[in-house]
Design a protein around this motif. Structure first.
Motif, PDB file in Angstrom:
ATOM      1  N   PHE A  30       6.861 -26.292 -47.367  1.00 23.92           N
ATOM      2  CA  PHE A  30       7.680 -25.292 -48.054  1.00 23.92           C
ATOM      3  C   PHE A  30       8.573 -25.901 -49.131  1.00 23.92           C
ATOM      4  CE2 PHE A  30      11.422 -22.538 -48.418  1.00 23.92           C
ATOM      5  CZ  PHE A  30      10.797 -21.332 -48.679  1.00 23.92           C
ATOM      6  N   VAL A  31       8.927 -27.166 -48.971  1.00 23.56           N
ATOM      7  CA  VAL A  31       9.963 -27.768 -49.814  1.00 23.56           C
ATOM      8  C   VAL A  31       9.756 -27.612 -51.345  1.00 23.56           C
ATOM      9  CG1 VAL A  31      11.218 -29.893 -50.327  1.00 23.56           C
ATOM     10  CG2 VAL A  31      10.674 -29.320 -47.993  1.00 23.56           C
ATOM     11  N   PRO A  32       8.522 -27.731 -51.874  1.00 26.28           N
ATOM     12  CA  PRO A  32       8.400 -27.581 -53.335  1.00 26.28           C
ATOM     13  C   PRO A  32       8.983 -26.273 -53.864  1.00 26.28           C
ATOM     14  CG  PRO A  32       6.347 -28.400 -52.447  1.00 26.28           C
ATOM     15  CD  PRO A  32       7.239 -28.121 -51.272  1.00 26.28           C
ATOM     16  N   LEU A  33       8.976 -25.250 -53.026  1.00 29.28           N
ATOM     17  CA  LEU A  33       9.472 -23.954 -53.454  1.00 29.28           C
ATOM     18  C   LEU A  33      10.986 -23.942 -53.643  1.00 29.28           C
ATOM     19  CD1 LEU A  33       7.865 -21.478 -54.046  1.00 29.28           C
ATOM     20  CD2 LEU A  33       8.365 -20.624 -51.778  1.00 29.28           C
ATOM     21  N   LEU A  34      11.669 -24.937 -53.096  1.00 31.73           N
ATOM     22  CA  LEU A  34      13.120 -24.977 -53.222  1.00 31.73           C
ATOM     23  C   LEU A  34      13.549 -25.500 -54.588  1.00 31.73           C
ATOM     24  CD1 LEU A  34      14.050 -26.477 -49.760  1.00 31.73           C
ATOM     25  CD2 LEU A  34      14.309 -24.123 -50.489  1.00 31.73           C
ATOM     26  N   MET A  35      12.623 -26.107 -55.294  1.00 34.80           N
ATOM     27  CA  MET A  35      12.976 -26.753 -56.552  1.00 34.80           C
ATOM     28  C   MET A  35      12.783 -25.778 -57.702  1.00 34.80           C
ATOM     29  SD  MET A  35      11.545 -30.527 -57.081  1.00 34.80           S
ATOM     30  CE  MET A  35      12.539 -31.707 -57.942  1.00 34.80           C
ATOM     31  N   PRO A  39       3.034 -22.959 -51.641  1.00 38.53           N
ATOM     32  CA  PRO A  39       3.891 -22.662 -50.486  1.00 38.53           C
ATOM     33  C   PRO A  39       4.349 -21.213 -50.457  1.00 38.53           C
ATOM     34  CG  PRO A  39       4.699 -24.587 -51.650  1.00 38.53           C
ATOM     35  CD  PRO A  39       3.558 -24.075 -52.434  1.00 38.53           C
ATOM     36  N   PHE A  40       4.553 -20.628 -51.642  1.00 37.11           N
ATOM     37  CA  PHE A  40       4.979 -19.232 -51.685  1.00 37.11           C
ATOM     38  C   PHE A  40       3.921 -18.347 -51.037  1.00 37.11           C
ATOM     39  CE2 PHE A  40       4.833 -15.074 -53.651  1.00 37.11           C
ATOM     40  CZ  PHE A  40       6.136 -14.647 -53.478  1.00 37.11           C
TER      41      PHE A  40
END
Lengths: 301, 282
Positions: free
Chosen positions: A116-121, A176-177
Motif C-alpha cells: 500500500f505504501v506507494p499510494l501514500l506518496m 495499490p489503489f
C-alpha cells in the motif's frame, strides 16, 4: 389541503435552493466561468501578460486540428489509458485475490501494508524519486545492470523506452489503489455464497472464475472508468519526470498545454489545447458511459 | 482419495508460485523506498563511490539538518493552513448540498445531482489560465489563499457524490419525528442530519485531505515564492537548488512522506478506507 401541499413543496424548493447555493457559487466561479473564459481566450493571440490581445477567431482552433504535436500527445494519453487499464486492474485484482484467499495468514498483513505504501506518496514525490532511481549513472536499474556486467541504462532519455518507463511508474503508483479497491469489493460478496460454493464442491479457482469474477464485474467496470478518465487528465508525475521529453516521446495533452501557456506564454493557443482536451475527455467519457450503459444501466457510478 | 491428495498437492504448488510472485511484487514495490531512505543518510560522495544500495557508513544527518534549516517547515505550515481552511469550507458546503439532494423530493434533484457529478471528469487544465488571471486580478497571486478556491471547487463533485449516498442511508424516521415535533428543515439539518453524517464527513476529510495535501498543478501555477508554497513544491524548489545532490533530494522526499506514514500507522484502516472512498459504488 391541496394548497397546503403546494405550500410545502414551495417551502422545500426554497430550502433546497438555499442549501445548494454555496456549492453552485463556488463551482460557478472556479469551474463554469473559467471553462467559458478558456473558450473565449482560445480565440485570441495573447501572451497572457500584455494588455493587448488580438482577436483571431478560429485560427488557434485551425492550428490545433492539424497540430501533430497535439495529436501525438493525445495518442500518448491513449497509450497510457490502455496500458494502465491492462496492467493495473488485473494486477490489483490478483493482489486482492491473493490476500482474500490467504486470509488469516499473519504474513499477508505485512504484504498488504507494504504494497500500500506507494499510494501514500504524492505524484510529485514519486516523479522525483524515480527520476533519481532511474538515473543513468547511479540508478537502481543501472546498478542491477552493472551487477550483471552490463553498462549504464538510460530509460528516460531514450525516446523508445521513455513512455513505457513512465507507464511502469504510473502502474507502480496506482496498482495499490486498485488492490485496496478490489479488497473492498470482495467484502461486498456475501460469505454465504462462498460457503454454498464450497459445500457444492467448488475449488478456489472455480469459485473465483465462476462466482467471484461475475459478481465483481460492476466494480471492475467502474475501476476501468476511473482509470480511463484519470489517464486522460494525467499531468504531474510526467511533468516532473520528463516534462514531455525527450522530444515529444512522453508529451501529454496536459503537459503540452502547460508548457505552451506558462513557459512559451502562448496563452491563446494554450487555452485552445485545454479546450480541445476538455472536449476529447468529455466525448471519451460520454462514449464509454454509453457503451457500458447499454448492457446494464445501474452498474455505473 | 488419491484425487484428493492430488488436489492438495496441486494447491500447494499454486500457493508456492503465488507467494513467489507476491514477493517479487513486494520487492518491486519497496525497492524505491529503500533506495530513498538509505541514500538520504549518506554524504553526497559516499553514494557515488560506495554504490546506491550500500548501507550508510554512519547515519549522516546533515542532509536533514540542511533541509529543515532551509525553511522546510514553512512549506509544511502552508500546506497545513490551506488544508485546514479548504477542508472546513468544503465539508460544510458539501454537507449543505448533499442534504437536499439526498433527503428532499423536488423536481430538479436528479438533474442537479447529475450536473455536479458530471463535473468529475473536467480536467483542471481548462480552468488553469482563467483562474491564474483571476488570482492576479484580486491580488491572491502568490498567496496561499489563492489555492483554497480551486481546491474546494474541484473536490465538490466527488464529495457531493459520496456524501449524498451516505446521507441516503440515514433512516427517514428520525427526520419525521423531528418534523412532528415542529422542527423545520433547516433546523433538522443542523440538529440531526449534520451530526449523524459525521462518519461520512470523516471519510471525506481523509479522501479530500490526501488529495489536497498532494496537489501540484494549482500550487505550482498560483504561487511563486518559497515562503508561499506548499509541500509538494518543496521538493520542486529543493530540486532546483540541489540538482546534483541526490542524497539531499532523498532527504526532502523522506521528510515529505513522513507525515503520511505517521498517519498511516495511527489510522491504518480508516486511512485506507478513506483513500478509496471515491471509488466505492454508491
Amino acid at each position: 389541503m391541496n394548497s397546503l401541499s403546494k405550500l410545502r413543496a414551495q417551502e422545500t424548493a426554497r430550502v433546497a435552493a438555499l442549501f445548494l447555493t454555496p456549492v453552485f457559487l463556488i463551482l460557478a466561479i472556479y469551474v463554469f466561468y473559467p471553462i467559458l473564459e478558456s473558450f473565449r481566450i482560445s480565440m485570441y493571440d495573447w501572451n497572457g501578460i500584455s494588455p493587448n490581445k488580438t482577436f483571431i477567431g478560429g485560427d488557434n482552433w485551425k492550428d490545433l486540428v492539424v497540430d501533430g504535436h497535439f495529436w501525438k500527445a493525445f495518442r500518448n494519453n491513449l497509450t497510457i489509458m490502455v496500458l494502465s487499464i491492462a496492467i493495473q486492474l488485473p494486477l490489483g485484482l490478483s493482489l486482492a485475490t491473493f490476500l482474500e484467499f490467504g486470509a488469516g495468514h499473519k504474513i499477508l498483513k505485512v504484504y498488504k501494508v507494504l504494497w500500500f505504501v506507494p499510494l501514500l506518496m504524492s505524484s510529485v514525490a514519486i516523479g522525483f524519486l524515480f527520476t533519481y532511481a532511474l538515473s543513468t549513472t547511479d540508478g537502481i536499474i543501472t546498478t542491477i545492470s552493472k551487477f550483471f556486467g552490463g553498462g549504464n541504462v538510460d530509460l528516460l532519455g531514450n525516446p523508445k523506452t521513455a513512455l513505457f518507463t513512465v507507464i511502469m511508474v504510473i502502474c507502480w503508483q496506482f496498482t495499490p489503489f486498485y488492490m485496496v479497491y478490489f479488497i473492498a469489493s470482495f467484502t461486498n460478496i456475501p460469505y454465504d455464497i462462498y460457503e454454498a460454493a464450497v459445500i457444492d464442491g467448488a475449488t478456489r479457482s472455480m469459485y473465483f472464475i465462476k462466482i467471484a469474477l461475475p459478481l465483481l464485474k460492476p466494480y471492475i467496470k467502474s475501476a476501468a472508468i476511473m482509470s480511463l478518465v484519470g489517464s486522460l487528465k494525467y499531468f504531474d508525475l510526467i511533468y516532473v519526470m520528463t516534462s514531455g521529453g525527450p522530444g515529444t516521446a512522453t508529451e501529454l495533452m496536459a503537459t503540452y498545454m502547460y508548457k505552451e501557456s506558462f513557459s512559451n506564454f502562448n496563452m491563446g493557443y494554450g487555452s485552445a489545447i485545454a479546450c480541445g482536451m476538455f472536449i476529447l475527455i468529455s466525448l471519451t467519457a460520454l462514449f464509454t458511459l454509453k457503451v457500458l450503459n447499454r448492457r446494464n444501466t445501474d452498474d455505473l457510478i | 482419495m488419491i484425487s484428493y491428495k492430488h488436489e492438495i498437492q496441486k494447491s500447494r504448488i499454486c500457493w508456492a508460485i503465488a507467494i513467489i510472485l507476491a514477493t517479487c511484487y513486494l520487492i518491486i514495490s519497496i525497492t524505491p523506498f529503500i533506495f530513498m531512505v538509505l541514500n538520504s543518510f549518506k554524504e553526497r560522495f559516499e553514494m557515488l563511490t560506495k554504490g546506491v544500495f550500500s548501507f550508510p557508513e554512519t547515519f549522516y544527518l546533515d542532509n536533514y539538518k540542511e533541509v529543515v534549516s532551509g525553511g522546510f517547515f514553512r512549506y509544511f505550515l502552508n500546506s497545513a493552513v490551506v488544508l485546514a481552511i479548504s477542508l472546513c469550507i468544503l465539508l460544510f458546503i458539501v454537507a449543505c448540498a448533499a442534504y437536499p439532494l439526498s433527503r428532499f423530493r423536488f423536481r430538479f434533484a436528479a438533474p442537479i445531482f447529475s450536473l455536479i457529478v458530471a463535473c468529475m471528469s473536467i480536467p483542471i487544465h481548462i480552468t488553469l489560465i482563467p483562474v491564474f488571471k483571476m488570482s492576479q486580478a484580486i491580488g491572491f497571486y502568490d498567496r496561499i489563499w489563492a489555492l483554497i478556491g480551486p481546491y474546494v471547487a474541484f473536490a465538490i463533485p466527488i464529495s457531493t457524490f459520496i456524501l449524498t449516498s451516505f446521507m441516503k442511508s440515514i433512516p427517514k424516521e428520525l427526520e419525521e419525528a423531528a418534523e412532528i415535533d415542529g422542527c423545520g428543515k433547516i433546523k433538522t439539518f443542523f440538529k440531526i442530519i449534520f451530526p449523524l453524517s459525521a462518519p461520512g464527513l470523516s471519510t471525506l476529510a481523509i479522501y479530500d485531505g490526501v488529495n489536497m495535501w498532494n496537489e501540484f498543478s494549482f500550487a505550482y501555477t498560483l504561487t511563486q515564492s518559497r515562503e508561499n508554497r506548499t509541500l509538494p513544491l518543496a521538493i520542486w524548489d529543493y530540486q532546483g537548488e540541489f540538482t546534483m545532490n541526490t542524497p539531499m533530494i532523498m532527504a526532502v522526499l523522506t521528510l515529505s512522506l513522513l507525515p503520511m506514514i505517521i498517519l498511516f500507522i495511527i489510522f491504518q484502516d480508516k486511512l485506507v478506507k478513506g483513500m478509496t472512498a471515491g471509488a466505492v459504488k454508491g
